[in-house]
Design an enzyme around this catalytic site. Structure first.
Site, PDB file in Angstrom:
ATOM      1  N   LYS A 118       0.831  -1.199   0.000  1.00  0.00           N
ATOM      2  CA  LYS A 118       0.000   0.000   0.000  1.00  0.00           C
ATOM      3  C   LYS A 118       0.875   1.263   0.000  1.00  0.00           C
ATOM      4  O   LYS A 118       2.002   1.240   0.511  1.00  0.00           O
ATOM      5  CB  LYS A 118      -0.882   0.029   1.253  1.00  0.00           C
ATOM      6  CG  LYS A 118      -1.986  -0.987   1.288  1.00  0.00           C
ATOM      7  CD  LYS A 118      -2.765  -0.853   2.593  1.00  0.00           C
ATOM      8  CE  LYS A 118      -3.886  -1.879   2.687  1.00  0.00           C
ATOM      9  NZ  LYS A 118      -4.961  -1.607   1.730  1.00  0.00           N
TER      10      LYS A 118
ATOM     11  N   ARG B 207     -10.877 -11.036   0.242  1.00  0.00           N
ATOM     12  CA  ARG B 207     -11.784 -11.987  -0.414  1.00  0.00           C
ATOM     13  C   ARG B 207     -11.162 -13.376  -0.500  1.00  0.00           C
ATOM     14  O   ARG B 207     -11.880 -14.384  -0.421  1.00  0.00           O
ATOM     15  CB  ARG B 207     -12.180 -11.447  -1.788  1.00  0.00           C
ATOM     16  CG  ARG B 207     -11.072 -11.300  -2.787  1.00  0.00           C
ATOM     17  CD  ARG B 207     -11.391 -10.289  -3.882  1.00  0.00           C
ATOM     18  NE  ARG B 207     -11.310  -8.919  -3.391  1.00  0.00           N
ATOM     19  CZ  ARG B 207     -11.497  -7.839  -4.156  1.00  0.00           C
ATOM     20  NH1 ARG B 207     -11.785  -7.977  -5.444  1.00  0.00           N
ATOM     21  NH2 ARG B 207     -11.411  -6.634  -3.650  1.00  0.00           N
TER      22      ARG B 207
END
Length: 476
Positions: free
Chosen positions: A249, A323
């Site tokens: 990130k 996910r």
């Protein structure tokens, strides 16, 4: 620690909070200071007893009174105490209007309890102490106890999310849940690394292998005293720190990544409140816990994960780990006979926040009735939810050249694609909903209403309201 109790007004209380629908009955002293009884308006004056303070709080017209207005009024009044914190406080529940008495009690008690929340665990100076006692006058004790159970669960979720990731590792998180579950009398199991393969939780193991902190999978079960009307599975994403893995990130996004376990925190806060509420349903909590870190063993871009249902996922972006981690847990939790309803709560995508703003979570479900139930539960709880569509044409972005799907391919519509990804792992015929709460679990702004700066505890009260509604639907 503040004690909350129901009672009758005490003229000797240090602070008395008096709600008004109209300024007409307020003193001339207060009216001269511009008090118009607008919702959320607060004006202080000396108490009639000659000691302490009377806080006049506006509610607006009685026919427009909502739980949200009451919750905010109680919160604003509690915050208005300022330095007068070592006090006994009388907080009156207003009468009249269209709200049921229990709804008024819930809103007032939640607003006060949640506004008193502080996270001072790491401060050398603990700041101002909270009031010694808050007496909710005119409250039914049973309704007050229910409201405090939900508020305490929310504060527990806030504590978990606020805790620094260096201390709330997956192991520590699992141990804290186990200890709290044991104290509450809930059955629980903590699965360690070696057991993840046996359970088929390949996604959780893959996400966690880049960290020196091993992943954990926690199951916790609430059983009602009598027969269970139905079984509900609650799944909470528990990434205790998300660096993005090898798809690192940007540095400006890392400071709130300890909050990437906000879904798991909400599930913990809700399930631990259930023994105090006694709802007639069985609730199975599933908590996949891991750190997403970029060491030499980390999940690589291009790796393929083989899931417990026999399908595979090509990892095209390691920062879309949520996910992948949730996939096998959804498969396990929705196996035939294990649950009638499955609800997962996850800080899954920034795209949901781009669509709905910072205070609203997204609901995805192929089940219209379940989606509506959750949105309405959020309204009652004071937590904003909005349904977004499971657009079938977005599945084209999940195609892989080497596996059954990819975990990321297109930034536009990512929240929809993530929900479609998760839907693949739910056993057909199972009622399922996905809550994407990436934005509202953390408040970067100043405190507002009953919501503090930092961790909000978003989701706990919505889940409890939803469970109550599901139980009522079955019983009716």
């Amino acid at each position: 620690m503040t004690t909350f109790r129901a009672g009758t007004p005490d003229e000797h209380a240090d602070v008395i909070v008096r709600p008004w629908h109209s300024a007409a009955g307020a003193s001339a002293f207060v009216r001269r200071r511009g008090f118009l009884a607008r919702a959320g308006q607060v004006v202080a004056e000396p108490a009639e007893s000659g000691r302490g303070v009377l806080l006049n709080v506006g509610l607006g017209p009685a026919d427009t009174l909502t739980p949200a207005v009451l919750r905010e009024a109680a919160a604003v009044a509690t915050r208005a105490l300022g330095p007068a914190r070592t006090v006994r406080m009388d907080l009156a529940v207003p009468v009249g209007g269209r709200l049921a008495p229990d709804d008024r009690v819930h809103a007032v008690a939640e607003g006060a309890r949640l506004a008193l929340y502080r996270y001072d665990a790491y401060r050398s100076s603990q700041g101002l102490p909270p009031p010694a006692e808050v007496r909710i006058t005119g409250a039914d004790p049973g309704a007050l106890a229910e409201a405090l159970a939900a508020a305490d669960g929310t504060c527990l979720a806030r504590d978990l999310v606020n805790a620094p990731a260096c201390e709330l590792t997956p192991t520590v998180f699992a141990d804290r849940v186990a200890a709290a579950a044991a104290e509450a009398g809930l059955a629980h199991t903590v699965h360690r690394e070696a057991e993840l393969e046996r359970l088929g939780l390949a996604g959780l193991a893959a996400v966690g292998r880049g960290s020196s902190e091993p992943p954990r999978y926690v199951e916790c079960v609430y059983e009602p005293d009598g027969p269970a009307a139905l079984t509900v599975a609650l799944i909470g994403k528990g990434v205790t720190f998300d660096s993005g893995g090898l798809s690192l990130k940007p540095s400006g996004e890392l400071h709130t990544m300890k909050a990437d376990m906000g879904g798991a925190a909400a599930v913990v806060g809700a399930v631990l409140a259930l023994p105090r509420l006694g709802l007639p349903l069985r609730v199975r909590a599933h908590l996949p816990l891991a750190e997403n870190m970029p060491d030499g063993g980390a999940l690589r871009v291009g790796d393929v994960v083989r899931h417990r249902d026999g399908t595979s996922t090509e990892v095209t972006h390691t920062d879309n780990e949520g996910r992948v981690l949730l996939a096998d847990v959804l498969s396990l939790a929705s196996e035939p006979g294990r649950a009638d309803v499955v609800i997962d709560v996850a800080t899954l995508t920034s795209a949901a926040g781009h669509a709905l703003g910072t205070r609203t979570g997204a609901v995805f479900s192929p089940d219209d009735a379940l989606a509506d139930l959750l949105v309405e539960a959020g309204q009652r709880a004071g937590e904003s939810l909005w349904r977004l569509p499971l657009l079938a044409h977005e599945r084209r972005h999940l195609r892989s050249a080497v596996a059954d799907r990819v975990n990321c391919s297109h930034r536009r519509g990512d929240s929809v694609q993530a929900a479609l990804f998760l839907a693949d792992f739910v056993t057909p015929g199972t009622r399922w909903a996905h809550l994407d709460v990436a934005a509202p679990v953390w408040n970067d702004e100043s405190a507002y209403g009953e919501v503090p700066h930092g961790a909000t505890g978003f989701g706990v009260r919505t889940l409890l309201e939803a469970l109550r509604a599901l139980a009522a639907d079955v019983q009716n």
